[in-house]
Design a protein around this motif. Structure first.
Motif, mmCIF file in Angstrom:
data_model
loop_
_atom_site.group_PDB
_atom_site.id
_atom_site.type_symbol
_atom_site.label_atom_id
_atom_site.label_comp_id
_atom_site.label_asym_id
_atom_site.label_seq_id
_atom_site.Cartn_x
_atom_site.Cartn_y
_atom_site.Cartn_z
ATOM 1 N N GLN A 105 0.850 -1.187 0.000
ATOM 2 C CA GLN A 105 0.000 0.000 0.000
ATOM 3 C C GLN A 105 0.887 1.238 0.000
ATOM 4 O OE1 GLN A 105 -3.322 -0.067 2.592
ATOM 5 N NE2 GLN A 105 -3.664 2.116 2.477
ATOM 6 N N PHE A 106 0.572 2.156 -0.913
ATOM 7 C CA PHE A 106 1.348 3.373 -1.064
ATOM 8 C C PHE A 106 0.644 4.515 -0.337
ATOM 9 C CE2 PHE A 106 2.853 0.676 -4.345
ATOM 10 C CZ PHE A 106 4.170 1.031 -4.552
ATOM 11 N N GLY A 107 1.179 4.906 0.822
ATOM 12 C CA GLY A 107 0.653 6.042 1.564
ATOM 13 C C GLY A 107 1.476 7.286 1.264
ATOM 14 N N ARG A 108 1.043 8.410 1.799
ATOM 15 C CA ARG A 108 1.760 9.659 1.549
ATOM 16 C C ARG A 108 3.163 9.663 2.152
ATOM 17 N NH1 ARG A 108 -0.512 15.072 3.833
ATOM 18 N NH2 ARG A 108 1.479 15.310 4.824
ATOM 19 N N ASP A 109 3.293 9.135 3.367
ATOM 20 C CA ASP A 109 4.577 9.163 4.060
ATOM 21 C C ASP A 109 5.266 7.804 4.159
ATOM 22 O OD1 ASP A 109 4.255 11.904 4.591
ATOM 23 O OD2 ASP A 109 3.039 11.450 6.357
ATOM 24 N N VAL A 110 4.516 6.739 3.905
ATOM 25 C CA VAL A 110 5.080 5.405 4.065
ATOM 26 C C VAL A 110 4.466 4.453 3.028
ATOM 27 C CG1 VAL A 110 3.387 4.680 5.812
ATOM 28 C CG2 VAL A 110 5.616 3.596 5.763
ATOM 29 N N ILE A 111 5.297 3.546 2.561
ATOM 30 C CA ILE A 111 4.838 2.440 1.714
ATOM 31 C C ILE A 111 4.918 1.210 2.602
ATOM 32 C CG2 ILE A 111 5.324 1.045 -0.312
ATOM 33 C CD1 ILE A 111 6.741 3.623 -1.422
ATOM 34 N N GLU A 112 3.806 0.512 2.742
ATOM 35 C CA GLU A 112 3.796 -0.646 3.628
ATOM 36 C C GLU A 112 3.645 -1.923 2.817
ATOM 37 O OE1 GLU A 112 2.056 -2.059 7.900
ATOM 38 O OE2 GLU A 112 1.373 -0.175 7.048
ATOM 39 N N LEU A 113 4.524 -2.879 3.086
ATOM 40 C CA LEU A 113 4.543 -4.167 2.407
ATOM 41 C C LEU A 113 4.387 -5.268 3.444
ATOM 42 C CD1 LEU A 113 5.194 -6.060 -0.069
ATOM 43 C CD2 LEU A 113 7.593 -5.845 0.614
ATOM 44 N N ASP A 114 3.372 -6.092 3.259
ATOM 45 C CA ASP A 114 3.239 -7.318 4.041
ATOM 46 C C ASP A 114 3.542 -8.456 3.099
ATOM 47 O OD1 ASP A 114 2.359 -6.484 6.685
ATOM 48 O OD2 ASP A 114 0.570 -5.757 5.669
ATOM 49 N N VAL A 115 4.482 -9.311 3.478
ATOM 50 C CA VAL A 115 4.898 -10.397 2.597
ATOM 51 C C VAL A 115 4.918 -11.699 3.385
ATOM 52 C CG1 VAL A 115 7.363 -9.978 2.948
ATOM 53 C CG2 VAL A 115 6.617 -11.147 0.895
ATOM 54 N N GLU A 116 4.388 -12.745 2.764
ATOM 55 C CA GLU A 116 4.424 -14.071 3.351
ATOM 56 C C GLU A 116 5.207 -14.974 2.411
ATOM 57 O OE1 GLU A 116 1.482 -17.715 4.698
ATOM 58 O OE2 GLU A 116 0.682 -15.682 4.604
ATOM 59 N N VAL A 117 6.199 -15.647 2.966
ATOM 60 C CA VAL A 117 7.037 -16.555 2.197
ATOM 61 C C VAL A 117 6.712 -17.977 2.640
ATOM 62 C CG1 VAL A 117 9.389 -17.215 1.591
ATOM 63 C CG2 VAL A 117 8.853 -14.815 2.041
ATOM 64 N N PRO A 118 6.045 -18.765 1.790
ATOM 65 C CA PRO A 118 5.746 -20.144 2.157
ATOM 66 C C PRO A 118 6.978 -21.025 2.018
ATOM 67 C CG PRO A 118 4.844 -19.641 -0.009
ATOM 68 C CD PRO A 118 5.487 -18.380 0.506
ATOM 69 N N GLY A 119 6.929 -22.185 2.626
ATOM 70 C CA GLY A 119 8.023 -23.149 2.483
ATOM 71 C C GLY A 119 9.089 -22.994 3.537
ATOM 72 N N ASP A 120 10.299 -23.437 3.188
ATOM 73 C CA ASP A 120 11.370 -23.478 4.186
ATOM 74 C C ASP A 120 12.602 -22.672 3.809
ATOM 75 O OD1 ASP A 120 12.154 -25.050 2.100
ATOM 76 O OD2 ASP A 120 12.502 -26.860 3.282
ATOM 77 N N SER A 121 12.505 -21.774 2.818
ATOM 78 C CA SER A 121 13.653 -20.924 2.499
ATOM 79 C C SER A 121 13.196 -19.491 2.232
ATOM 80 C CB SER A 121 14.428 -21.478 1.295
ATOM 81 O OG SER A 121 13.620 -21.508 0.150
ATOM 82 N N ALA A 122 14.088 -18.565 2.522
ATOM 83 C CA ALA A 122 13.802 -17.139 2.382
ATOM 84 C C ALA A 122 13.626 -16.751 0.916
ATOM 85 C CB ALA A 122 14.933 -16.334 3.008
ATOM 86 N N ALA A 123 13.092 -15.534 0.701
ATOM 87 C CA ALA A 123 12.908 -15.017 -0.659
ATOM 88 C C ALA A 123 13.543 -13.635 -0.757
ATOM 89 C CB ALA A 123 11.429 -14.928 -1.001
ATOM 90 N N GLY A 124 14.248 -13.392 -1.842
ATOM 91 C CA GLY A 124 14.757 -12.055 -2.124
ATOM 92 C C GLY A 124 13.652 -11.258 -2.791
ATOM 93 N N VAL A 125 13.220 -10.171 -2.163
ATOM 94 C CA VAL A 125 12.102 -9.370 -2.663
ATOM 95 C C VAL A 125 12.607 -7.972 -2.999
ATOM 96 C CG1 VAL A 125 9.821 -8.424 -2.118
ATOM 97 C CG2 VAL A 125 10.471 -10.684 -1.258
ATOM 98 N N THR A 126 12.245 -7.493 -4.183
ATOM 99 C CA THR A 126 12.619 -6.149 -4.622
ATOM 100 C C THR A 126 11.346 -5.349 -4.852
ATOM 101 O OG1 THR A 126 14.590 -7.007 -5.718
ATOM 102 C CG2 THR A 126 13.851 -4.829 -6.385
ATOM 103 N N VAL A 127 11.329 -4.123 -4.310
ATOM 104 C CA VAL A 127 10.197 -3.222 -4.471
ATOM 105 C C VAL A 127 10.692 -1.943 -5.129
ATOM 106 C CG1 VAL A 127 8.388 -1.921 -3.288
ATOM 107 C CG2 VAL A 127 9.095 -4.147 -2.395
#
Length: 168
Positions: A105-127
């Protein structure tokens, strides 16, 4: 398999009576564009429930499903994805090296990202963000190693759910 999609419009005379919808019906995915008075919603679902390529005039995704709300100027207000890549207007908004479930969600002062990574290894996420952020807060902790260029935030999201606040 998704073969039917319905969009309910309010009765005439209600606040959103100017709402119009159109069906997107492609071989591999189905969706809808809903034009409100001050926003446009685009929702897409693959027909077989698997991650795949979906493309409309303004939205492109490698996802099982995704949705975007654009304001009256065509700027992204919020988006959700279950997949790896989401592009709006030819610009990559969010990408991941493995499938994630994400809401942004793109707010005026902050962009908020909620991310869920399924499984057993991390994910590299680019925004992709409009400007160089002043700071990035990952699960309540200010991060120093998030930046790889103006307007790009890169995080390593662990399995499970995480919250990222990108301060403008």
């Amino acid at each position: 398999e998704t073969t039917f999609l319905s969009v309910l419009n309010p009765r005439p005379g209600k606040k959103e009576s100017t709402m119009k919808s159109s069906l997107i019906d492609e071989d591999t995915f189905i969706g809808a564009i809903v034009n409100h008075e001050k926003a446009t919603d685009i929702v897409l679902f693959t027909r077989d429930g698997n991650t795949g390529g979906m493309k409309t005039e303004s939205l492109e995704a490698n996802a099982e499903r995704c949705a975007v709300r654009l304001d009256s100027r065509g700027k992204v207000e919020k988006a959700i994805i279950r997949g790896t890549t989401l592009s709006v207007g030819g610009n990559v908004l969010l990408s991941s090296d493995r499938q994630v479930i994400a809401a942004i969600q793109f707010g005026r002062d902050v962009i908020e990202l909620d991310v869920e990574v399924p499984g057993d290894s991390a994910a590299g996420v680019t925004v992709q963000v409009p400007n160089r952020p002043s700071s990035v807060v990952f699960d309540g902790i200010v991060k120093d190693n998030w930046h790889s260029g103006d307007g790009i935030v890169m995080i390593q999201a662990p399995t499970g759910r995480s919250n990222v606040k990108i301060m403008r």
